[in-house]
Motif scaffolding. Structure first.
Motif, PDB file in Angstrom:
ATOM      1  N   ALA A 232       1.016  -0.984  -0.016  1.00 19.38           N
ATOM      2  CA  ALA A 232       0.141  -0.105   0.044  1.00 19.38           C
ATOM      3  C   ALA A 232       0.889   1.444  -0.046  1.00 19.38           C
ATOM      4  O   ALA A 232       0.659   1.999  -0.584  1.00 19.38           O
ATOM      5  CB  ALA A 232      -0.958  -0.042   1.450  1.00 19.38           C
ATOM      6  N   ILE A 233       2.008   1.388   0.591  1.00 15.74           N
ATOM      7  CA  ILE A 233       3.235   2.504   0.179  1.00 15.74           C
ATOM      8  C   ILE A 233       4.371   1.321   0.822  1.00 15.74           C
ATOM      9  O   ILE A 233       4.281   0.863   1.008  1.00 15.74           O
ATOM     10  CB  ILE A 233       2.720   3.026   2.226  1.00 15.74           C
ATOM     11  N   ASN A 234       4.932   2.336  -0.621  1.00 17.12           N
ATOM     12  CA  ASN A 234       6.185   1.299  -0.596  1.00 17.12           C
ATOM     13  C   ASN A 234       7.400   2.563  -0.936  1.00 17.12           C
ATOM     14  O   ASN A 234       6.646   3.071  -1.917  1.00 17.12           O
ATOM     15  CB  ASN A 234       6.199   0.660  -2.271  1.00 17.12           C
ATOM     16  N   LYS A 235       8.149   3.017   0.186  1.00 20.61           N
ATOM     17  CA  LYS A 235       9.167   3.706  -0.262  1.00 20.61           C
ATOM     18  C   LYS A 235      10.512   3.209  -0.325  1.00 20.61           C
ATOM     19  O   LYS A 235      11.447   2.409   0.122  1.00 20.61           O
ATOM     20  CB  LYS A 235       9.187   4.302   1.205  1.00 20.61           C
ATOM     21  N   VAL A 236      10.792   3.086  -2.008  1.00 25.48           N
ATOM     22  CA  VAL A 236      12.370   2.380  -2.347  1.00 25.48           C
ATOM     23  C   VAL A 236      13.669   3.118  -2.192  1.00 25.48           C
ATOM     24  O   VAL A 236      14.439   2.480  -1.767  1.00 25.48           O
ATOM     25  CB  VAL A 236      11.787   2.680  -3.838  1.00 25.48           C
ATOM     26  N   ASN A 237      12.925   3.945  -1.502  1.00 29.05           N
ATOM     27  CA  ASN A 237      15.184   4.545  -0.918  1.00 29.05           C
ATOM     28  C   ASN A 237      14.414   5.194   0.501  1.00 29.05           C
ATOM     29  O   ASN A 237      15.071   6.947   1.195  1.00 29.05           O
ATOM     30  CB  ASN A 237      15.406   5.468  -1.985  1.00 29.05           C
ATOM     31  N   ALA A 238      14.106   4.728   1.624  1.00 25.19           N
ATOM     32  CA  ALA A 238      13.392   4.876   2.927  1.00 25.19           C
ATOM     33  C   ALA A 238      14.889   5.558   3.149  1.00 25.19           C
ATOM     34  O   ALA A 238      13.963   7.250   4.549  1.00 25.19           O
ATOM     35  CB  ALA A 238      12.605   4.351   3.615  1.00 25.19           C
ATOM     36  N   HIS A 239      16.013   5.888   3.317  1.00 26.77           N
ATOM     37  CA  HIS A 239      17.188   6.773   4.290  1.00 26.77           C
ATOM     38  C   HIS A 239      17.692   6.098   3.554  1.00 26.77           C
ATOM     39  O   HIS A 239      18.766   5.554   3.442  1.00 26.77           O
ATOM     40  CB  HIS A 239      17.877   5.258   5.501  1.00 26.77           C
ATOM     41  N   PRO A 240      18.140   6.929   2.619  1.00 31.69           N
ATOM     42  CA  PRO A 240      19.223   7.543   1.360  1.00 31.69           C
ATOM     43  C   PRO A 240      20.457   8.090   2.131  1.00 31.69           C
ATOM     44  O   PRO A 240      20.245   8.886   3.145  1.00 31.69           O
ATOM     45  CB  PRO A 240      18.302   8.413   0.329  1.00 31.69           C
ATOM     46  N   PRO A 241      21.354   7.410   2.081  1.00 31.98           N
ATOM     47  CA  PRO A 241      22.935   7.602   2.484  1.00 31.98           C
ATOM     48  C   PRO A 241      23.698   8.674   2.078  1.00 31.98           C
ATOM     49  O   PRO A 241      23.245   9.142   0.470  1.00 31.98           O
ATOM     50  CB  PRO A 241      23.354   5.675   2.275  1.00 31.98           C
ATOM     51  N   GLN A 242      23.930   9.828   2.704  1.00 32.12           N
ATOM     52  CA  GLN A 242      24.998  10.777   2.125  1.00 32.12           C
ATOM     53  C   GLN A 242      26.228  10.029   1.902  1.00 32.12           C
ATOM     54  O   GLN A 242      26.870   9.614   2.500  1.00 32.12           O
ATOM     55  CB  GLN A 242      24.909  12.172   3.412  1.00 32.12           C
ATOM     56  N   ARG A 243      26.979  10.548   0.393  1.00 28.10           N
ATOM     57  CA  ARG A 243      27.591  10.187   0.175  1.00 28.10           C
ATOM     58  C   ARG A 243      29.103  10.807   0.762  1.00 28.10           C
ATOM     59  O   ARG A 243      29.558  11.741   0.272  1.00 28.10           O
ATOM     60  CB  ARG A 243      28.225   9.410  -1.559  1.00 28.10           C
ATOM     61  N   PRO A 244      30.142  10.199   1.332  1.00 31.12           N
ATOM     62  CA  PRO A 244      31.488  11.219   1.854  1.00 31.12           C
ATOM     63  C   PRO A 244      32.169  11.173   1.044  1.00 31.12           C
ATOM     64  O   PRO A 244      32.469  10.555   0.028  1.00 31.12           O
ATOM     65  CB  PRO A 244      31.952  10.104   2.674  1.00 31.12           C
ATOM     66  N   PRO A 245      32.315  12.708   1.465  1.00 38.49           N
ATOM     67  CA  PRO A 245      33.899  12.573  -0.128  1.00 38.49           C
ATOM     68  C   PRO A 245      34.729  12.275  -0.303  1.00 38.49           C
ATOM     69  O   PRO A 245      35.114  11.613   0.643  1.00 38.49           O
ATOM     70  CB  PRO A 245      34.339  14.273   0.578  1.00 38.49           C
ATOM     71  N   GLY A 246      35.170  11.865  -1.790  1.00 36.62           N
ATOM     72  CA  GLY A 246      36.242  11.107  -1.955  1.00 36.62           C
ATOM     73  C   GLY A 246      35.870   9.605  -1.532  1.00 36.62           C
ATOM     74  O   GLY A 246      36.837   8.564  -1.791  1.00 36.62           O
ATOM     75  N   THR A 247      34.376   9.070  -1.992  1.00 34.11           N
ATOM     76  CA  THR A 247      34.234   7.388  -1.837  1.00 34.11           C
ATOM     77  C   THR A 247      33.066   7.317  -2.528  1.00 34.11           C
ATOM     78  O   THR A 247      33.413   8.216  -4.315  1.00 34.11           O
ATOM     79  CB  THR A 247      33.073   7.554  -0.382  1.00 34.11           C
ATOM     80  N   TYR A 248      33.405   5.994  -3.424  1.00 32.49           N
ATOM     81  CA  TYR A 248      32.996   4.932  -4.889  1.00 32.49           C
ATOM     82  C   TYR A 248      32.629   3.889  -4.184  1.00 32.49           C
ATOM     83  O   TYR A 248      32.691   3.529  -3.424  1.00 32.49           O
ATOM     84  CB  TYR A 248      34.242   5.010  -5.917  1.00 32.49           C
ATOM     85  N   GLY A 249      31.558   3.707  -5.577  1.00 35.19           N
ATOM     86  CA  GLY A 249      31.034   2.520  -5.022  1.00 35.19           C
ATOM     87  C   GLY A 249      29.218   3.149  -4.626  1.00 35.19           C
ATOM     88  O   GLY A 249      28.509   3.368  -4.525  1.00 35.19           O
ATOM     89  N   THR A 250      28.991   1.626  -4.042  1.00 40.88           N
ATOM     90  CA  THR A 250      27.745   1.172  -3.845  1.00 40.88           C
ATOM     91  C   THR A 250      27.752   2.190  -1.990  1.00 40.88           C
ATOM     92  O   THR A 250      28.601   1.424  -1.800  1.00 40.88           O
ATOM     93  CB  THR A 250      26.857   0.269  -4.195  1.00 40.88           C
ATOM     94  N   ILE A 251      27.178   1.982  -1.487  1.00 45.18           N
ATOM     95  CA  ILE A 251      26.920   2.802  -0.166  1.00 45.18           C
ATOM     96  C   ILE A 251      25.545   2.346   0.515  1.00 45.18           C
ATOM     97  O   ILE A 251      24.004   2.483  -0.247  1.00 45.18           O
ATOM     98  CB  ILE A 251      26.756   4.929  -0.223  1.00 45.18           C
ATOM     99  N   PRO A 252      25.486   1.925   1.910  1.00 46.82           N
ATOM    100  CA  PRO A 252      24.822   0.592   2.089  1.00 46.82           C
ATOM    101  C   PRO A 252      23.480   2.174   2.477  1.00 46.82           C
ATOM    102  O   PRO A 252      23.592   2.674   3.132  1.00 46.82           O
ATOM    103  CB  PRO A 252      25.017  -0.356   2.842  1.00 46.82           C
ATOM    104  N   ASN A 253      22.352   1.151   2.130  1.00 50.25           N
ATOM    105  CA  ASN A 253      21.088   1.987   2.389  1.00 50.25           C
ATOM    106  C   ASN A 253      20.352   1.061   3.139  1.00 50.25           C
ATOM    107  O   ASN A 253      18.927   1.635   3.247  1.00 50.25           O
ATOM    108  CB  ASN A 253      20.738   3.362   1.342  1.00 50.25           C
ATOM    109  N   GLY A 254      20.420   0.412   3.819  1.00 50.65           N
ATOM    110  CA  GLY A 254      19.684  -0.287   4.393  1.00 50.65           C
ATOM    111  C   GLY A 254      18.903   0.295   5.463  1.00 50.65           C
ATOM    112  O   GLY A 254      19.585   1.137   6.194  1.00 50.65           O
TER     113      GLY A 254
END
Length: 465
Positions: free
Chosen positions: A376-398
């Motif tokens: 009924a309600i679907n938040k696909v990115n409920a806790h979006p992570p902030q990318r620290p400067p100088g980091t690459y790749g996927t950031i966990p957002n669980g």
């Protein structure tokens, strides 16, 4: 997964010149088939999936034929783009399986347009009505107080003295719960459970849990019994029921060879459901400790278990993202709730037993309508992570924890070091940013005045609402 699907729509999109996108025109309205989606089909699909030719018996040239699907069934499901074959095909990460074949992915704006059209209810024209049925999801508070005790709610009194262990570092707050009718919170600690007055934050006593690490803590519906589940990894696991007022052990359930990772006590206190690395959910009687039934449908570790407040349903989840809904009395399967793409970390029922909330390592937060299993309600990115400067790749957002309060509000914790509170319609109403540690558990106090947060560094934080 999509090799069978690709046979249906192996030529769903043919290469061609890009269509002029109408993003600005669509911005102010819901996309519909005739104006917005059919032009995309015409550009890429109709040579193989039109009136003249139908690969896999799929014809996308007419709205009715498109809804019927192909030889292997429907390709779109109203309101659920993530479960629609067409959307899965154009967003498949494997280059060899993704549509259109042998070409770069469809541009994000067009994919987003198709997603909005499916989730918006597959409108045929601008005058059409959504095919997603209207749902009455209003919260009914009177259904949430069925367990209220006749007298004063249970509070600890003269608990036995407990020796506090010496730890080299604080134990992470893996679990906690708040009494439904008393100012009392129970918090996991190493081989113990701490009991605190939730308004003054004063510690009232502790309960011994020599079985090991407490992974799950739950008060009974009337607040008189406390369930603690856990154990020692790759060694033993058990569920223990305590009398809240006296601290006395009432029952010990299960004899696992690994720690219990998920458990719940039925509303009538007659049954305990538990699970862990064994991939099996076991339901025991609290009266004699006998096994009532097993649930063997899961394919990975059991990560969350929850009885509905009315005692009619049992929800279970696993590390692969699977969620199943069962008849709590017979153990018969009712629904499979397929939406998460990674481990489900937590489940919780709204007090009226209508909605089930699930939180996953894929970043999704979902309120499920348990009548038919619709998100009924679907938040696909409920806790979006902030990318620290100088980091690459996927950031966990669980999303790591999820709990309803008595008013139907939801509190969640995420790997973005943030705790969020959502209203009954799924709107964010409060955000609490953690300075240190990752929030692992959270609750709203019985009076609804504060959020209590436990983190990976062993901190317990009280934050007013």
């Amino acid at each position: 997964m999509y090799r069978g699907i690709s046979q249906i729509i192996c030529h769903l999109f043919l290469l061609g010149m890009p269509t002029v996108v109408f993003a600005q025109d669509v911005a102010a309205q819901s996309p519909n088939y005739e104006e917005h989606i059919k032009p995309i089909f015409k550009q890429y699909c109709l040579k193989c999936h039109g009136d003249d030719k139908q690969e896999g018996d799929l014809n996308l040239q007419g709205y009715g034929a498109m809804l019927r699907g192909g030889s292997s069934g429907k390709v779109v499901e109203a309101g659920r783009s993530s479960q629609s074959v067409l959307f899965q095909a154009i967003t498949e990460p494997d280059d060899d399986l993704r549509m259109p074949p042998n070409s770069p992915p469809i541009e994000k704006a067009k994919i987003e347009l198709i997603r909005k059209w499916i989730d918006g209810g597959l409108l045929e024209t601008s005058a059409s009505k959504s095919m997603v049925k209207t749902r009455d999801l209003a919260f009914k508070p009177d259904a949430n107080v069925s367990g209220k005790p006749a007298g004063e709610p249970a509070m600890p009194a003269d608990l036995p003295a407990v020796q506090i262990p010496k730890l080299s570092r604080p134990f992470p707050v893996l679990a906690m719960d708040v009494s439904p009718f008393a100012p009392l919170v129970a918090v996991a600690d190493q081989n113990q459970v701490r009991l605190l007055q939730s308004e003054t934050e004063q510690e009232l006593g502790r309960l011994e849990f020599p079985e090991g690490e407490p992974h799950v803590i739950r008060f009974s519906r009337n607040g008189a019994v406390l369930m603690v589940a856990g154990g020692r990894p790759v060694e033993s696991g058990r569920v223990v029921l305590f009398d809240v007022a006296s601290g006395k052990r009432l029952a010990e359930v299960g004899d696992e060879i690994d720690a219990v990772l998920a458990a719940d006590l039925s509303p009538d206190q007659r049954f305990v459901a538990l699970g862990g690395s064994g991939r099996v959910v076991k339901v025991y009687s609290t009266i004699d400790g006998e096994l009532k039934y097993k649930l063997t449908k899961h394919t990975d570790w059991i990560t969350a278990i929850a009885f509905s407040p009315d005692g009619q349903k049992l929800a279970t989840a696993d590390r692969a993202g699977g969620i199943h809904l069962w008849d709590a009395n017979s153990g018969g399967i009712l629904l499979n709730l397929g939406e998460h793409k990674d481990a489900v970390r937590a489940l919780d029922w709204r007090g009226d037993s209508r909605l089930l909330a699930s939180a996953g390592e894929d970043g999704r937060l979902i309120w499920w309508d348990t009548v038919d299993g619709f998100p009924a309600i679907n938040k696909v990115n409920a806790h979006p992570p902030q990318r620290p400067p100088g980091t690459y790749g996927t950031i966990p957002n669980g999303v790591l924890a999820v709990r309803f309060d008595s008013e139907g509000r939801l509190v969640t914790s995420g790997r973005d070091q943030t705790v969020r509170v959502w209203d009954v319609d799924g709107n964010e109403i409060k955000k609490i940013k953690m300075e240190t540690g990752i929030p692992l558990s959270n609750v709203i106090t019985n009076q609804g005045k504060a959020v209590i947060i436990g983190d990976s560094a062993g901190n317990l934080l009280f934050n007013k609402l």
